[in-house]
Design a protein around this motif. Structure first.
Motif, PDB file in Angstrom:
ATOM      1  N   ARG A   1     -55.213  29.928  40.511  1.00 32.61           N
ATOM      2  CA  ARG A   1     -55.201  30.321  39.107  1.00 32.61           C
ATOM      3  C   ARG A   1     -53.766  30.326  38.591  1.00 32.61           C
ATOM      4  O   ARG A   1     -52.807  30.354  39.372  1.00 32.61           O
ATOM      5  N   THR A   2     -53.618  30.312  37.272  1.00 31.06           N
ATOM      6  CA  THR A   2     -52.287  30.290  36.670  1.00 31.06           C
ATOM      7  C   THR A   2     -51.667  31.684  36.679  1.00 31.06           C
ATOM      8  O   THR A   2     -52.270  32.644  36.201  1.00 31.06           O
ATOM      9  N   LEU A   3     -50.470  31.770  37.247  1.00 29.67           N
ATOM     10  CA  LEU A   3     -49.692  32.995  37.243  1.00 29.67           C
ATOM     11  C   LEU A   3     -48.607  32.895  36.179  1.00 29.67           C
ATOM     12  O   LEU A   3     -48.242  31.800  35.746  1.00 29.67           O
ATOM     13  N   ALA A   4     -48.066  34.028  35.782  1.00 31.26           N
ATOM     14  CA  ALA A   4     -46.975  34.041  34.805  1.00 31.26           C
ATOM     15  C   ALA A   4     -46.032  35.192  35.099  1.00 31.26           C
ATOM     16  O   ALA A   4     -46.450  36.269  35.544  1.00 31.26           O
ATOM     17  N   LEU A   5     -44.742  34.934  34.889  1.00 32.87           N
ATOM     18  CA  LEU A   5     -43.762  36.013  34.902  1.00 32.87           C
ATOM     19  C   LEU A   5     -43.922  36.813  33.618  1.00 32.87           C
ATOM     20  O   LEU A   5     -44.077  36.233  32.539  1.00 32.87           O
ATOM     21  N   ARG A   6     -43.862  38.109  33.726  1.00 36.61           N
ATOM     22  CA  ARG A   6     -44.043  38.938  32.524  1.00 36.61           C
ATOM     23  C   ARG A   6     -42.906  38.697  31.540  1.00 36.61           C
ATOM     24  O   ARG A   6     -41.744  38.570  31.919  1.00 36.61           O
ATOM     25  N   SER A   7     -43.254  38.629  30.264  1.00 35.52           N
ATOM     26  CA  SER A   7     -42.262  38.539  29.200  1.00 35.52           C
ATOM     27  C   SER A   7     -42.191  39.835  28.404  1.00 35.52           C
ATOM     28  O   SER A   7     -41.327  39.987  27.546  1.00 35.52           O
ATOM     29  N   ASP A   8     -43.094  40.773  28.700  1.00 38.93           N
ATOM     30  CA  ASP A   8     -43.134  42.064  28.011  1.00 38.93           C
ATOM     31  C   ASP A   8     -43.907  43.029  28.901  1.00 38.93           C
ATOM     32  O   ASP A   8     -45.042  42.740  29.303  1.00 38.93           O
ATOM     33  N   MET A   9     -43.309  44.170  29.232  1.00 42.23           N
ATOM     34  CA  MET A   9     -43.968  45.116  30.131  1.00 42.23           C
ATOM     35  C   MET A   9     -44.992  45.989  29.420  1.00 42.23           C
ATOM     36  O   MET A   9     -45.836  46.613  30.067  1.00 42.23           O
ATOM     37  N   THR A  10     -44.941  46.058  28.100  1.00 36.73           N
ATOM     38  CA  THR A  10     -45.884  46.895  27.374  1.00 36.73           C
ATOM     39  C   THR A  10     -47.323  46.494  27.661  1.00 36.73           C
ATOM     40  O   THR A  10     -48.201  47.351  27.827  1.00 36.73           O
ATOM     41  N   VAL A  11     -47.574  45.189  27.720  1.00 39.40           N
ATOM     42  CA  VAL A  11     -48.948  44.733  27.970  1.00 39.40           C
ATOM     43  C   VAL A  11     -49.414  45.146  29.360  1.00 39.40           C
ATOM     44  O   VAL A  11     -50.605  45.417  29.572  1.00 39.40           O
ATOM     45  N   GLN A  12     -48.495  45.211  30.310  1.00 39.53           N
ATOM     46  CA  GLN A  12     -48.875  45.638  31.660  1.00 39.53           C
ATOM     47  C   GLN A  12     -49.218  47.121  31.695  1.00 39.53           C
ATOM     48  O   GLN A  12     -50.161  47.527  32.379  1.00 39.53           O
ATOM     49  N   VAL A  13     -48.458  47.922  30.959  1.00 39.38           N
ATOM     50  CA  VAL A  13     -48.763  49.349  30.893  1.00 39.38           C
ATOM     51  C   VAL A  13     -50.118  49.558  30.220  1.00 39.38           C
ATOM     52  O   VAL A  13     -50.904  50.429  30.617  1.00 39.38           O
ATOM     53  N   GLY A  14     -50.428  48.731  29.218  1.00 40.70           N
ATOM     54  CA  GLY A  14     -51.746  48.795  28.594  1.00 40.70           C
ATOM     55  C   GLY A  14     -52.854  48.497  29.583  1.00 40.70           C
ATOM     56  O   GLY A  14     -53.901  49.160  29.582  1.00 40.70           O
ATOM     57  N   ARG A  15     -52.634  47.497  30.450  1.00 40.40           N
ATOM     58  CA  ARG A  15     -53.635  47.179  31.476  1.00 40.40           C
ATOM     59  C   ARG A  15     -53.824  48.349  32.432  1.00 40.40           C
ATOM     60  O   ARG A  15     -54.959  48.724  32.786  1.00 40.40           O
ATOM     61  N   ILE A  16     -52.721  48.944  32.868  1.00 39.54           N
ATOM     62  CA  ILE A  16     -52.796  50.076  33.791  1.00 39.54           C
ATOM     63  C   ILE A  16     -53.561  51.234  33.153  1.00 39.54           C
ATOM     64  O   ILE A  16     -54.427  51.860  33.786  1.00 39.54           O
TER      65      ILE A  16
END
Length: 377
Positions: free
Chosen positions: A81-96
Motif C-alpha cells: 500500500r502507499t505510505l506517506a511521510l506526515r506533512s502535518d501532525m494535527t491529522v495524526q492526533v485526530g486519528r489517535i
C-alpha cells in the motif's frame, strides 16, 4: 589516484529545502521546544508521539482539505500500500483521538512535537522539513475551548521567550455561511468570491455575480475592536451573530496578552478549520509562528480546537536561534570525578580533557576545575 568510492563534495550536498542544525542552533531548538512542551503540559495537555510514516489514506482521511500531493509518498514493501511521510501532525492526533483514545474522557487534551516533511516547498516557506509542535482540545466546540487553546498557545510562546505577540483572527467558513441565505450565491459564484477575497481584488470581486455584496468584507479588517464593529454592521441578517459573539469572548480573554487584529475572510493556511481560526505573529519573525482554530475530525465527527507552532520562526523571534553561552567547566586530566559530578548536578556543563594539550579556551569553556572549585578563565 582518487578512490572512486570516496564521496565528493557534490555527494554531500543536501536536497533543496533541507539543512543541518549545527550545535548552537540545535541547542536553541531543544531549549525552545522543551519550554513550549512544558507550558502545554502545565495546562493538562498529555503528549502523544505518532509515527513518522503512515498509510497515505489515513493521513488524508481525517481532515478536510489535506493535500496528499504535498506528501512524500512511496510503496510499503510489506503491505504494497502507499505510505506517506506526515506533512502535518494535527491529522495524526485526530486519528489517535478518534481511534485508540476514542473512549477516553472528553474534553481530551493532547500535545505533540515532531518533524514534518513536504515533497516541495511553497512560496512563503522554502523549507521542506519543519519541526512542528502544538496542542489539540478534542470534544468541545465552544468559545471557552477556543479561548483556552489560544491562551495556551500564547503562554507556550512566552515560555520560549517570545515577546511582542500578535494574533490575527479569521472566520474560515465565512463565505459559506453568508452564501446560504444572508448573501446568497450559486456554487460557482461562491468559489469565485472565495478566490477574489483571497487575492483582495475589489474589482474582481465586484465582477462576480452577487460578489458586490461581499465588498465590505475587504474593509472589515484591521485592529480587532474596529474590524469587529465593521463586521457586525455587515451582518444585518444575523448569520454571523454567534461567530461574532464568540470572537468577542475570545478576544476579551487574551486582549491583555497580545495585540489583536481581524481579517475575517483570510483563508491561507486554514484548509480544514471551521468557524474560528487564528494566526500567531511576533516581533522579530518574518512570517507566522503558527496557526490554529476549530475543526471536525472525520470518522468520529468530533469537534476539536488546536494550534500548531513551527520552531524555526520561533527562533527568528528570539533573535536568530543561537543559544546563549552556558557556563562550561573544563575538567583537566586527573580531575576529581566526584567534584565534577557535583557541579553537573548543580547545572554546570563539563568538558573533560583527553590529553594535557587540550586547551579549555579552544574547547569553549568558561571555567576550570581546580580541586573542587570552579575558577573563571
Amino acid at each position: 589516484m582518487t578512490d572512486p568510492n570516496t564521496p565528493s563534495l557534490s555527494d554531500d550536498l543536501l536536497p533543496e529545502g533541507l539543512e543541518d542544525a549545527l550545535p548552537a542552533r540545535a541547542s536553541a531548538i531543544s531549549h525552545a521546544l522543551r519550554s513550549i512542551l512544558d507550558a502545554m503540559d502545565g495546562h493538562g495537555y498529555d503528549r502523544v508521539r505518532p509515527p513518522l510514516v503512515e498509510f497515505e489514506k489515513s493521513l488524508a482521511g481525517r481532515m478536510d482539505g489535506v493535500q496528499t500531493r504535498r506528501m512524500v509518498r512511496f510503496t510499503d514493501p510489506v503491505s504494497l500500500r502507499t505510505l506517506a511521510l506526515r506533512s502535518d501532525m494535527t491529522v495524526q492526533v485526530g486519528r489517535i483521538a478518534a481511534t485508540v483514545l476514542g473512549d477516553a474522557p472528553r474534553p481530551l487534551r493532547l500535545c505533540y512535537a515532531g518533524e514534518v516533511a513536504s515533497i516541495r516547498a511553497d512560496q512563503l516557506n522554502p523549507s521542506r522539513q519543519r519541526l512542528q509542535t502544538g496542542a489539540e482540545l478534542v470534544g468541545s466546540d465552544t468559545s471557552a475551548a477556543a479561548s483556552e487553546v489560544l491562551v495556551v498557545a500564547i503562554e507556550a510562546l512566552e515560555a520560549a521567550g517570545v515577546s511582542g505577540i500578535s494574533v490575527d483572527f479569521t472566520l474560515p467558513d465565512l463565505v459559506d455561511v453568508l452564501a446560504q441565505e444572508a448573501l446568497p450565491l450559486s456554487e460557482t459564484a461562491t468559489e469565485a468570491v472565495r478566490r477574489e477575497l483571497d487575492t483582495k481584488d475589489a474589482a474582481g470581486l465586484a465582477a462576480v455575480e452577487g460578489g458586490e455584496a461581499y465588498l465590505p468584507l475587504l474593509y472589515a479588517a484591521g485592529s480587532f475592536e474596529e474590524a469587529i464593529e465593521r463586521l457586525a454592521a455587515i451582518d444585518a441578517k444575523g448569520a454571523l451573530a454567534s461567530r461574532i459573539a464568540g470572537l468577542r469572548d475570545i478576544a476579551m480573554k487574551v486582549s491583555d496578552r497580545a495585540r489583536l487584529t481581524l481579517d475575517p475572510s483570510e483563508r491561507h493556511g486554514f484548509e480544514y478549520q471551521t468557524w474560528f481560526g487564528f494566526t500567531l505573529y511576533a516581533e522579530g519573525a518574518r512570517g507566522a509562528l503558527g496557526r490554529g482554530g476549530t475543526y471536525s475530525i472525520k470518522g468520529s465527527d468530533e469537534a476539536a480546537t488546536g494550534f500548531s507552532l513551527y520552531v524555526e520562526p520561533v527562533l527568528q523571534a528570539l533573535g536568530g536561534g543561537n543559544a546563549a553561552q552556558r557556563n562550561t567547566l573544563f575538567l583537566p586530566t586527573g580531575h576529581d570525578a566526584a567534584a565534577a559530578a557535583a557541579h553537573r548536578a548543580d547545572g554546570w556543563r563539563t568538558i573533560a580533557a583527553l590529553t594535557e594539550a587540550d586547551d579549555p579556551t579552544i574547547l569553549g569553556c568558561t571555567h576550570r576545575l581546580d580541586g573542587d572549585a570552579a575558577t573563571s578563565l
